[in-house]
Design a protein around this motif. Structure first.
Motif, PDB file in Angstrom:
ATOM      1  N   GLN A 245       0.833  -1.209   0.000  1.00 52.69           N
ATOM      2  CA  GLN A 245       0.000   0.000   0.000  1.00 52.69           C
ATOM      3  C   GLN A 245       0.865   1.257   0.000  1.00 52.69           C
ATOM      4  O   GLN A 245       0.545   2.246  -0.640  1.00 52.69           O
ATOM      5  CB  GLN A 245      -0.952  -0.017   1.182  1.00 52.69           C
ATOM      6  CG  GLN A 245      -2.067  -1.044   0.996  1.00 52.69           C
ATOM      7  CD  GLN A 245      -2.976  -1.168   2.204  1.00 52.69           C
ATOM      8  OE1 GLN A 245      -2.837  -0.452   3.178  1.00 52.69           O
ATOM      9  NE2 GLN A 245      -3.898  -2.113   2.123  1.00 52.69           N
TER      10      GLN A 245
ATOM     11  N   ASP B  29       1.253   5.134  -2.960  1.00 49.98           N
ATOM     12  CA  ASP B  29       1.167   6.569  -2.711  1.00 49.98           C
ATOM     13  C   ASP B  29       2.254   7.264  -3.540  1.00 49.98           C
ATOM     14  O   ASP B  29       3.412   7.340  -3.133  1.00 49.98           O
ATOM     15  CB  ASP B  29       1.358   6.808  -1.198  1.00 49.98           C
ATOM     16  CG  ASP B  29       1.374   8.290  -0.850  1.00 49.98           C
ATOM     17  OD1 ASP B  29       1.244   9.117  -1.776  1.00 49.98           O
ATOM     18  OD2 ASP B  29       1.526   8.605   0.341  1.00 49.98           O
TER      19      ASP B  29
ATOM     20  N   ASP C 150       2.908  10.293  -4.257  1.00 48.95           N
ATOM     21  CA  ASP C 150       3.570  11.487  -3.712  1.00 48.95           C
ATOM     22  C   ASP C 150       4.722  11.103  -2.789  1.00 48.95           C
ATOM     23  O   ASP C 150       5.688  11.835  -2.636  1.00 48.95           O
ATOM     24  CB  ASP C 150       2.568  12.340  -2.914  1.00 48.95           C
ATOM     25  CG  ASP C 150       1.503  12.915  -3.836  1.00 48.95           C
ATOM     26  OD1 ASP C 150       1.801  13.059  -5.038  1.00 48.95           O
ATOM     27  OD2 ASP C 150       0.395  13.198  -3.357  1.00 48.95           O
ATOM     28  N   ASN C 151       4.588   9.937  -2.177  1.00 51.76           N
ATOM     29  CA  ASN C 151       5.592   9.499  -1.216  1.00 51.76           C
ATOM     30  C   ASN C 151       6.766   8.779  -1.890  1.00 51.76           C
ATOM     31  O   ASN C 151       7.825   8.595  -1.290  1.00 51.76           O
ATOM     32  CB  ASN C 151       4.903   8.568  -0.197  1.00 51.76           C
ATOM     33  CG  ASN C 151       5.812   8.200   0.947  1.00 51.76           C
ATOM     34  OD1 ASN C 151       6.548   9.051   1.434  1.00 51.76           O
ATOM     35  ND2 ASN C 151       5.807   6.938   1.335  1.00 51.76           N
TER      36      ASN C 151
END
Ligand SMILES: [Fe+2]
Ligand SMILES: [Fe+2]
Ligand SMILES: [Fe+2]
Length: 347
Positions: free
Chosen positions: A201, A205, A207-208
């Motif tokens: 998970q 993301d 952006d991360n």
């Protein structure tokens, strides 16, 4: 390399291993840019593959990580990104697509530090039961590293296909393929690697991802360089990779670099500017990797949309060089190669 060259290496003053890492990351980023934006496929495969290797192949974590980053490099220049091809679900019949593992392994083998990674790239579409490509190798003819990259690649494709349930379906499918498509021990290690946080998970993301990448690179053991190479030698091979994208550009970057070097010497530049200029020349068309060969190969004039894509390549070069801390200062030197004295150039 000559004595003078060696002196130039020292004068650049950068950590070659760090620049090498960041060059690879930038290259994988360039491979993952297409008309639909940044896919981060290579990054996600590398992150998961490296983490899985830490469970089952701890002394080869870096080799597996780089193999993950560059696994689809043989598909460079194909009209549509390999990821979309895989997601379509249609069995790959296009010989160019089928050859991408072999082509990619051959490209990566050029970098002496990545010989082991090139073996894994060759096998990333092989299956444990012998039904994969290109060699139908099976069971213990396969390397654990190749199987790790295969599992990580599959995870990213499945996460795209089954985006709605946070990846649970993707994990189930991979589990069900242990013993057929994948080596059972590798699936076990993979499940252990992604269970915590859970990692499958975390990598969704976007952006991360740059932070995750930076953190992972900082912790990555140096590659086992049996033939350690100075930075400029690596960048020269790198330029060959950039030029290999397109049949008309063979040797182009190397020639631009040597002309730039000669001109700079003629106007009296000294070190370290000469070293910088050679590297900027070698990498000036880095951003061209993201221009589809369909456009570069077009027989006839380009339309407006195609020109827009082509004219973006210097800005992409700058964007990619900015990722490489040791070469950041050269981003706009390299990216200025289509500017004109009268201001009518681009970008
Ligand atoms: Fe692939
Ligand atoms: Fe892939
Ligand atoms: Fe260019």
């Amino acid at each position: 390399m000559t004595g003078q060259g060696k002196q130039q290496e020292v004068q650049t003053g950068f950590d070659d291993q760090q620049v090498f890492n960041e060059l690879m990351v930038a290259l994988s980023m360039a491979l993952d840019m297409d008309a639909r934006g940044k896919l981060f496929h290579a990054w996600r495969v590398a992150l998961v593959a490296g983490r899985t290797a830490a469970e089952i192949l701890p002394d080869k974590v870096s080799d597996v990580f780089y193999a993950g980053l560059l696994h689809d490099i043989g598909a460079m220049g194909l009209d549509d990104h390999i990821v979309h091809q895989m997601i379509s679900g249609a069995p790959a019949t296009d010989p160019v697509i089928l050859q991408h593992s072999e082509k990619g392994a051959a490209i990566v083998r050029e970098l002496p530090a990545l010989h082991e990674a090139s073996r894994y790239i060759l096998e990333h579409h092989e299956h444990w039961d012998g039904t994969g490509t290109p060699s139908h190798k099976r069971h213990h003819q396969l390397t654990v590293g190749g199987q790790i990259v295969a599992v990580a690649d599959q995870l990213d494709i499945l996460l795209r296909l089954h985006a709605r349930d946070e990846g649970k379906k993707a994990l189930e499918i991979i589990k069900s393929r242990a013993g057929t498509v994948f080596m059972p021990e590798v699936v076990e290690a993979f499940l252990a690697a992604v269970a915590e946080t859970p990692y499958y998970q975390v990598i969704q993301d976007y952006d991360n991802l740059p932070f995750l990448m930076e953190e992972t690179l900082a912790a990555l053991p140096a590659v086992d360089c049996r033939h350690p190479q100075p930075l400029r030698a690596t960048v020269r091979i790198f330029a060959k990779i950039i030029d290999a994208k397109h049949r008309y550009t063979m040797g182009h970057s190397q020639r631009v670099a040597s002309y730039a070097l000669k001109l700079a010497q003629a106007v009296g530049y000294g070190e370290p500017e000469l070293a910088d200029l050679e590297i900027a020349g070698l990498l000036h068309d880095f951003g061209k990797i993201s221009v589809p060969n369909r456009i570069l190969d077009k027989n006839g004039p380009l339309d407006k949309h195609e020109w827009t894509i082509v004219r973006k390549h210097p800005a992409r070069t700058a964007e990619l060089l900015t990722i490489i801390k040791g070469l950041k200062h050269l981003a706009w030197v390299a990216a200025g190669h289509h500017e004109r004295y009268d201001g009518k150039g681009y970008p």
